[in-house]
Write an enzyme that holds these catalytic residues in place. Structure first.
Site, PDB file in Angstrom:
ATOM      1  N   GLY A  71       0.825  -1.201   0.000  1.00  0.00           N
ATOM      2  CA  GLY A  71       0.000   0.000   0.000  1.00  0.00           C
ATOM      3  C   GLY A  71       0.858   1.249   0.000  1.00  0.00           C
ATOM      4  N   LEU A  72       0.761   2.044  -1.057  1.00  0.00           N
ATOM      5  CA  LEU A  72       1.595   3.236  -1.204  1.00  0.00           C
ATOM      6  C   LEU A  72       0.740   4.489  -1.361  1.00  0.00           C
ATOM      7  CD1 LEU A  72       4.327   1.750  -3.560  1.00  0.00           C
ATOM      8  CD2 LEU A  72       4.591   2.368  -1.153  1.00  0.00           C
ATOM      9  N   VAL A 131      -6.214   2.775  15.403  1.00  0.00           N
ATOM     10  CA  VAL A 131      -7.142   3.552  16.228  1.00  0.00           C
ATOM     11  C   VAL A 131      -6.518   4.902  16.554  1.00  0.00           C
ATOM     12  CG1 VAL A 131      -8.424   3.671  18.399  1.00  0.00           C
ATOM     13  CG2 VAL A 131      -8.118   1.467  17.252  1.00  0.00           C
ATOM     14  N   GLU A 190     -14.332  11.305   2.396  1.00  0.00           N
ATOM     15  CA  GLU A 190     -14.248  10.568   1.138  1.00  0.00           C
ATOM     16  C   GLU A 190     -15.392  10.983   0.205  1.00  0.00           C
ATOM     17  OE1 GLU A 190     -11.812   8.549   0.465  1.00  0.00           O
ATOM     18  OE2 GLU A 190     -10.903   8.346   2.451  1.00  0.00           O
ATOM     19  N   LYS A 228     -13.204   1.055  15.451  1.00  0.00           N
ATOM     20  CA  LYS A 228     -12.176   1.439  16.420  1.00  0.00           C
ATOM     21  C   LYS A 228     -12.618   1.137  17.847  1.00  0.00           C
ATOM     22  CE  LYS A 228     -10.700   5.125  13.300  1.00  0.00           C
ATOM     23  NZ  LYS A 228     -10.740   6.587  13.040  1.00  0.00           N
ATOM     24  N   GLY A 240      -4.180  11.229   8.853  1.00  0.00           N
ATOM     25  CA  GLY A 240      -3.172  11.965   8.108  1.00  0.00           C
ATOM     26  C   GLY A 240      -1.913  11.153   7.936  1.00  0.00           C
TER      27      GLY A 240
END
EC number: 1.1.1.3
Length: 429
Positions: free
Chosen positions: A11-12, A134, A192, A207, A304
């Site tokens: 995953g990049l 989380v 999103e 979470k 982030g």
């Protein structure tokens, strides 16, 4: 200095790129703290040609993500793909079965498959670490699993979704309605294109189920979380809450009691003197109440590239040191299958908002439903005409069983006096 810990990265995206940048920027410091270098040796993503702002030519590229689990040069696999099943789960199972350490930010996968993955990790004596799953960069997993390990936790709760908190605090500050602020959040990248997982409370529930498992020694039970999001909260609700001395926040609450484990993600009215009332923007905050340590507050950036990458690399440092124990704070076979607590047994206060037709007898109908269900009304406020032509009525109840409030709302279901569905928000006690 020991041999390097060799990492295969799946995953990049935003976080994957952040991990690479962090390892580059703080390489010497991380090596000193880990006692050995941490080096990425292989990477995988869907699009090999995409410019991600980092130099990938120094890493081996693997087209088949699942093959990272058996890469001959890798000691640890980092999964930043996402999704509760599919390639992420295949990678996790394969890596742990092979005895490789596994680090993930994937809360959905852990909420649904955490017990299985913990069992695999223990069977292979491999690390399973997920600090980034989380609350982003906030070390709440480590805080509960290690710092508060000697305590019986009475309750864990908090603001677990930055998107919802950004929207609610923006509505609060500017008096704007939900749809308008959501569109702004999407334009700024806080939400999103399809924001359902965030605004409907699912992300926060993932979470919460992980936090509850660690706090109470139970198997993750996402299916037992009662979930309601924020898409039906109006600017008028937030203004009304403010006039009563509260702020509206989406709060996840997990609490163990004599009737089982209670887990809920709902919008709440939070008193102004509570720390969560002052958490604004995309910030996350988690409160844990221990029987000896008292109230602990963890607060910071919940998402982030920088904060989340920080949590991922912190897990890698632990693995490099050989410092890792049971994934959910105790061995998997010690995690109990908790009984789902009946929320009707809980006592508390509630805020109820109705939009009704402006006609004689509506107040009497609502009051009768409350009376017949045994709900005591502390205050009732009627506002002017709403945008849809109805009139807004807000009720705050005295403390009482939640079952009574549910019964009152059921009595009003289908009433011709109501315009749309009522909104229920619990008052955080």
């Amino acid at each position: 200095m020991g041999d390097a810990l060799r990492v295969a990265l799946a995953g990049l995206g935003t976080v994957g790129g952040g991990v690479i940048r962090l390892l580059d920027a703080n390489r010497d410091l991380i090596t000193r703290r880990a006692g050995r270098p941490i080096e990425i040796v292989a990477v995988s993503a869907r699009d090999r040609t995409k410019d991600r702002g980092v130099d990938l030519s120094r890493f081996a590229w693997v087209d088949d993500t699942a093959a990272l689990a058996s890469h001959p040069d890798a000691d640890v696999v980092v999964e930043l793909i996402g999704g509760s099943d599919g390639p992420a789960l295949t990678l996790a199972r394969t890596a742990l079965d092979a005895g490789r350490g596994f680090v993930t930010a994937n809360k959905a996968m852990l909420a649904h498959h955490g017990l299985e993955l913990a069992q695999k990790a223990e069977a292979s004596n491999a690390a399973l670490k997920f600090e980034a799953a989380v609350a982003g960069g906030i070390p709440v997993i480590k805080g509960l699993r290690e710092g508060a390990a000697a305590n019986a936790i009475a309750r864990v709760y908090g603001i677990l979704n930055g998107t919802c908190n950004f929207i609610l605090s923006k509505m609060e500050a500017e008096g704007r309605d939900f749809a308008e602020v959501l569109a702004e959040a999407q334009a700024l990248g806080y939400a999103e294109a399809d924001p359902s997982f965030d605004i409907d409370g699912v992300d926060a529930a993932h979470k919460l189920s992980i936090l509850a498992a660690i706090a109470f020694g139970t198997q993750p039970a996402f299916g037992d979380v009662a979930i309601a999001g924020v898409r039906h909260v109006l600017a008028a609700d937030i203004a009304q809450a403010a006039s009563l001395g509260y702020r509206v926040r989406l709060v996840g609450v997990a609490e163990e009691g004599p009737h089982g484990l209670f887990q809920r993600v709902h919008p709440h009215l939070v008193p102004l003197d509570h720390p969560l009332a002052h958490v604004t923007g995309s910030t996350n905050a988690v409160v844990a109440e221990g029987n000896f340590v008292g109230r602990l507050l963890f607060q910071g950036a919940g998402a982030g590239d920088g904060p989340t990458a920080s949590a991922v690399v912190a897990d890698l440092i632990d693995i490099a040191r050989g410092e890792y124990g049971a994934s959910f704070a105790m061995p998997a076979h010690e995690l109990t299958a908790a009984t789902k607590a009946d929320s009707g047994e809980r006592r508390g206060r509630a805020y109820l908002r109705f939009t009704v037709q402006d006609k004689v007898g509506v107040l009497a109908e609502i009051a009768a439903a409350m009376r017949d269900a045994g709900v005591s009304i502390e205050s009732l406020i009627q506002r002017g005409e709403a945008a849809d032509g109805g009139v807004m009525i807000a009720i705050v109840t005295h403390e009482g069983p939640e079952r009574a409030v549910a019964q009152a709302l059921e009595r009003l279901r289908g009433s011709q006096s109501l315009v749309g569905q009522p909104l229920l928000m619990h008052i955080l006690g």
